[in-house]
Scaffold this motif. Structure first.
Motif, PDB file in Angstrom:
ATOM      1  N   GLY A  15       0.794  -1.213   0.000  1.00  0.00           N
ATOM      2  CA  GLY A  15       0.000   0.000   0.000  1.00  0.00           C
ATOM      3  C   GLY A  15       0.831   1.269   0.000  1.00  0.00           C
ATOM      4  O   GLY A  15       0.399   2.306  -0.519  1.00  0.00           O
ATOM      5  N   TYR A  16       2.014   1.211   0.568  1.00  0.00           N
ATOM      6  CA  TYR A  16       2.935   2.352   0.590  1.00  0.00           C
ATOM      7  C   TYR A  16       3.215   2.804  -0.843  1.00  0.00           C
ATOM      8  O   TYR A  16       3.159   3.996  -1.165  1.00  0.00           O
ATOM      9  CB  TYR A  16       4.218   1.926   1.288  1.00  0.00           C
ATOM     10  CG  TYR A  16       5.195   3.008   1.659  1.00  0.00           C
ATOM     11  CD1 TYR A  16       5.201   3.565   2.939  1.00  0.00           C
ATOM     12  CD2 TYR A  16       6.161   3.448   0.767  1.00  0.00           C
ATOM     13  CE1 TYR A  16       6.129   4.526   3.307  1.00  0.00           C
ATOM     14  CE2 TYR A  16       7.089   4.410   1.120  1.00  0.00           C
ATOM     15  CZ  TYR A  16       7.078   4.946   2.390  1.00  0.00           C
ATOM     16  OH  TYR A  16       7.997   5.902   2.746  1.00  0.00           O
ATOM     17  N   PHE A  17       3.508   1.837  -1.697  1.00  0.00           N
ATOM     18  CA  PHE A  17       3.859   2.154  -3.085  1.00  0.00           C
ATOM     19  C   PHE A  17       2.623   2.368  -3.947  1.00  0.00           C
ATOM     20  O   PHE A  17       2.672   3.125  -4.924  1.00  0.00           O
ATOM     21  CB  PHE A  17       4.766   1.063  -3.645  1.00  0.00           C
ATOM     22  CG  PHE A  17       6.090   0.997  -2.937  1.00  0.00           C
ATOM     23  CD1 PHE A  17       7.084   1.918  -3.210  1.00  0.00           C
ATOM     24  CD2 PHE A  17       6.320   0.042  -1.961  1.00  0.00           C
ATOM     25  CE1 PHE A  17       8.299   1.890  -2.539  1.00  0.00           C
ATOM     26  CE2 PHE A  17       7.528  -0.003  -1.281  1.00  0.00           C
ATOM     27  CZ  PHE A  17       8.517   0.926  -1.572  1.00  0.00           C
ATOM     28  N   ARG A 192      -7.250  -1.662  -1.877  1.00  0.00           N
ATOM     29  CA  ARG A 192      -7.687  -3.050  -1.779  1.00  0.00           C
ATOM     30  C   ARG A 192      -6.494  -3.949  -2.086  1.00  0.00           C
ATOM     31  O   ARG A 192      -5.994  -3.953  -3.208  1.00  0.00           O
ATOM     32  CB  ARG A 192      -8.836  -3.313  -2.748  1.00  0.00           C
ATOM     33  CG  ARG A 192     -10.084  -2.505  -2.414  1.00  0.00           C
ATOM     34  CD  ARG A 192     -11.246  -2.882  -3.308  1.00  0.00           C
ATOM     35  NE  ARG A 192     -12.446  -2.123  -2.972  1.00  0.00           N
ATOM     36  CZ  ARG A 192     -13.619  -2.295  -3.558  1.00  0.00           C
ATOM     37  NH1 ARG A 192     -13.748  -3.206  -4.530  1.00  0.00           N
ATOM     38  NH2 ARG A 192     -14.663  -1.565  -3.211  1.00  0.00           N
ATOM     39  N   HIS A 193      -6.083  -4.691  -1.101  1.00  0.00           N
ATOM     40  CA  HIS A 193      -4.872  -5.498  -1.237  1.00  0.00           C
ATOM     41  C   HIS A 193      -5.074  -6.591  -2.282  1.00  0.00           C
ATOM     42  O   HIS A 193      -6.032  -7.357  -2.216  1.00  0.00           O
ATOM     43  CB  HIS A 193      -4.520  -6.129   0.113  1.00  0.00           C
ATOM     44  CG  HIS A 193      -3.107  -6.606   0.205  1.00  0.00           C
ATOM     45  ND1 HIS A 193      -2.634  -7.680  -0.526  1.00  0.00           N
ATOM     46  CD2 HIS A 193      -2.071  -6.151   0.936  1.00  0.00           C
ATOM     47  CE1 HIS A 193      -1.363  -7.874  -0.238  1.00  0.00           C
ATOM     48  NE2 HIS A 193      -0.997  -6.950   0.634  1.00  0.00           N
ATOM     49  N   LEU A 207       2.168  -8.068   3.685  1.00  0.00           N
ATOM     50  CA  LEU A 207       3.587  -8.321   3.906  1.00  0.00           C
ATOM     51  C   LEU A 207       4.397  -7.185   3.297  1.00  0.00           C
ATOM     52  O   LEU A 207       3.868  -6.323   2.591  1.00  0.00           O
ATOM     53  CB  LEU A 207       3.996  -9.648   3.255  1.00  0.00           C
ATOM     54  CG  LEU A 207       3.301 -10.910   3.756  1.00  0.00           C
ATOM     55  CD1 LEU A 207       3.726 -12.111   2.905  1.00  0.00           C
ATOM     56  CD2 LEU A 207       3.622 -11.168   5.236  1.00  0.00           C
ATOM     57  N   SER A 208       5.688  -7.200   3.532  1.00  0.00           N
ATOM     58  CA  SER A 208       6.576  -6.246   2.870  1.00  0.00           C
ATOM     59  C   SER A 208       6.477  -6.415   1.362  1.00  0.00           C
ATOM     60  O   SER A 208       6.251  -7.514   0.838  1.00  0.00           O
ATOM     61  CB  SER A 208       8.022  -6.491   3.303  1.00  0.00           C
ATOM     62  OG  SER A 208       8.929  -5.826   2.446  1.00  0.00           O
ATOM     63  N   VAL A 209       6.681  -5.324   0.632  1.00  0.00           N
ATOM     64  CA  VAL A 209       6.725  -5.376  -0.823  1.00  0.00           C
ATOM     65  C   VAL A 209       7.802  -6.339  -1.306  1.00  0.00           C
ATOM     66  O   VAL A 209       7.752  -6.828  -2.444  1.00  0.00           O
ATOM     67  CB  VAL A 209       6.949  -3.959  -1.398  1.00  0.00           C
ATOM     68  CG1 VAL A 209       8.377  -3.491  -1.125  1.00  0.00           C
ATOM     69  CG2 VAL A 209       6.636  -3.902  -2.886  1.00  0.00           C
ATOM     70  N   LEU A 210       8.747  -6.648  -0.441  1.00  0.00           N
ATOM     71  CA  LEU A 210       9.786  -7.618  -0.787  1.00  0.00           C
ATOM     72  C   LEU A 210       9.174  -8.953  -1.200  1.00  0.00           C
ATOM     73  O   LEU A 210       9.668  -9.613  -2.120  1.00  0.00           O
ATOM     74  CB  LEU A 210      10.706  -7.807   0.425  1.00  0.00           C
ATOM     75  CG  LEU A 210      12.033  -8.526   0.221  1.00  0.00           C
ATOM     76  CD1 LEU A 210      12.895  -7.789  -0.789  1.00  0.00           C
ATOM     77  CD2 LEU A 210      12.765  -8.638   1.552  1.00  0.00           C
ATOM     78  N   ILE A 223       0.929  -5.013 -10.656  1.00  0.00           N
ATOM     79  CA  ILE A 223       0.098  -5.443  -9.521  1.00  0.00           C
ATOM     80  C   ILE A 223      -0.098  -4.274  -8.551  1.00  0.00           C
ATOM     81  O   ILE A 223      -1.209  -4.032  -8.058  1.00  0.00           O
ATOM     82  CB  ILE A 223       0.727  -6.655  -8.826  1.00  0.00           C
ATOM     83  CG1 ILE A 223       0.664  -7.873  -9.765  1.00  0.00           C
ATOM     84  CG2 ILE A 223       0.017  -6.953  -7.512  1.00  0.00           C
ATOM     85  CD1 ILE A 223       1.440  -9.066  -9.280  1.00  0.00           C
ATOM     86  N   ILE A 224       0.961  -3.550  -8.267  1.00  0.00           N
ATOM     87  CA  ILE A 224       0.873  -2.376  -7.397  1.00  0.00           C
ATOM     88  C   ILE A 224      -0.118  -1.364  -7.953  1.00  0.00           C
ATOM     89  O   ILE A 224      -0.926  -0.765  -7.218  1.00  0.00           O
ATOM     90  CB  ILE A 224       2.265  -1.721  -7.233  1.00  0.00           C
ATOM     91  CG1 ILE A 224       3.171  -2.577  -6.326  1.00  0.00           C
ATOM     92  CG2 ILE A 224       2.137  -0.294  -6.686  1.00  0.00           C
ATOM     93  CD1 ILE A 224       2.857  -2.529  -4.862  1.00  0.00           C
ATOM     94  N   ARG A 225      -0.067  -1.158  -9.254  1.00  0.00           N
ATOM     95  CA  ARG A 225      -0.926  -0.136  -9.891  1.00  0.00           C
ATOM     96  C   ARG A 225      -2.345  -0.651 -10.141  1.00  0.00           C
ATOM     97  O   ARG A 225      -3.197   0.082 -10.659  1.00  0.00           O
ATOM     98  CB  ARG A 225      -0.300   0.321 -11.198  1.00  0.00           C
ATOM     99  CG  ARG A 225       0.985   1.128 -11.023  1.00  0.00           C
ATOM    100  CD  ARG A 225       1.448   1.733 -12.334  1.00  0.00           C
ATOM    101  NE  ARG A 225       1.884   0.713 -13.281  1.00  0.00           N
ATOM    102  CZ  ARG A 225       3.128   0.241 -13.357  1.00  0.00           C
ATOM    103  NH1 ARG A 225       4.074   0.710 -12.536  1.00  0.00           N
ATOM    104  NH2 ARG A 225       3.442  -0.676 -14.249  1.00  0.00           N
TER     105      ARG A 225
END
Length: 228
Positions: A15-17, A192-193, A207-210, A223-225
């Motif tokens: 969500g940060y990104f 929305r995750h 989880l972390s974006v990692l 996926i982020i977008r």
């Protein structure tokens, strides 16, 4: 211009990104205070034994002094070696581990005095590999007058000539709209995750974006977008 801001964060979640992806520019708010319940210095990865927190120890002296994030020092107790070893054990069989291993090895060999210094190179790396070439500013490098968590929004927006500010989902609980004024429109970020392929069965979110990078590689940005 659409602007967003967030505290520095260690190994941030998706969500940060995603919030950055909806903006034209991003401000790292390193003059905010440390939230002991937050994720400034910690986040989770997926391991064979389930989700595991990776936490960077910080100076209790600085926390007691209510220092801003720019000034909160890291305590070197060997955490970097432990974290990198844990990441290797967790993701060495992930399809895109090799694509990020060199950066992570260099990252965890680096020297960082403060938590803000630590967060910067990982965030910059993610913006690059996720295809989010956004200008990044830091509040500590801006000549801002005194502010609080409401007035920081019009101040940042005026400084960067933004007409819209994207705020986090908790913002309605503390913002005072009448003190923001009409110059800038505030939009609340509603994320929305996504569900994406993971190394192990049983999807784990937040989880972390990692985790996304290790499992989805070049598809991670889409996926982020929300394009996949």
């Amino acid at each position: 211009m659409i602007l967003t801001a967030h505290q520095p964060a260690y190994l941030p979640w998706l969500g940060y990104f995603a919030k950055i992806a909806r903006a034209d520019a991003f401000v790292v708010h390193d003059l905010s205070r440390f939230d002991r319940r937050g994720t400034v210095n910690r986040n989770r990865i997926a391991t064979a034994n389930g989700p595991q927190w990776l936490t960077v120890p910080v100076s209790h002296t600085d926390l007691r002094a209510d220092a801003v994030l720019r000034d909160i020092r890291i305590v070197d107790d060997g955490w970097a070696t432990r974290h990198w070893r844990t990441i290797q054990m967790a993701y060495r069989r992930a399809p895109y581990f090799a694509a990020h291993a060199d950066f992570l090895d260099s990252y965890y060999r680096g020297t960082y005095e403060t938590i803000a210094e630590l967060c910067a190179p990982f965030t910059d790396y993610c913006l690059d590999v996720l295809g989010l070439p956004r200008p990044v500013a830091r509040t500590s490098a801006m000549d801002l007058p005194e502010f609080d968590r409401t007035t920081i929004i019009p101040l940042l927006s005026e400084a960067l000539d933004a007409h819209t500010f994207i705020a986090g989902p908790q913002a309605p609980n503390y913002l005072e709209p009448e003190r923001i004024g009409d110059r800038v429109k505030v939009e609340i970020f509603d994320y929305r995750h996504p569900v994406y392929p993971q190394l192990r069965p049983g999807f784990v979110s937040h989880l972390s974006v990692l985790d996304l990078l290790m499992n989805c590689g070049p598809d991670s940005g889409r996926i982020i977008r929300g394009e996949m």
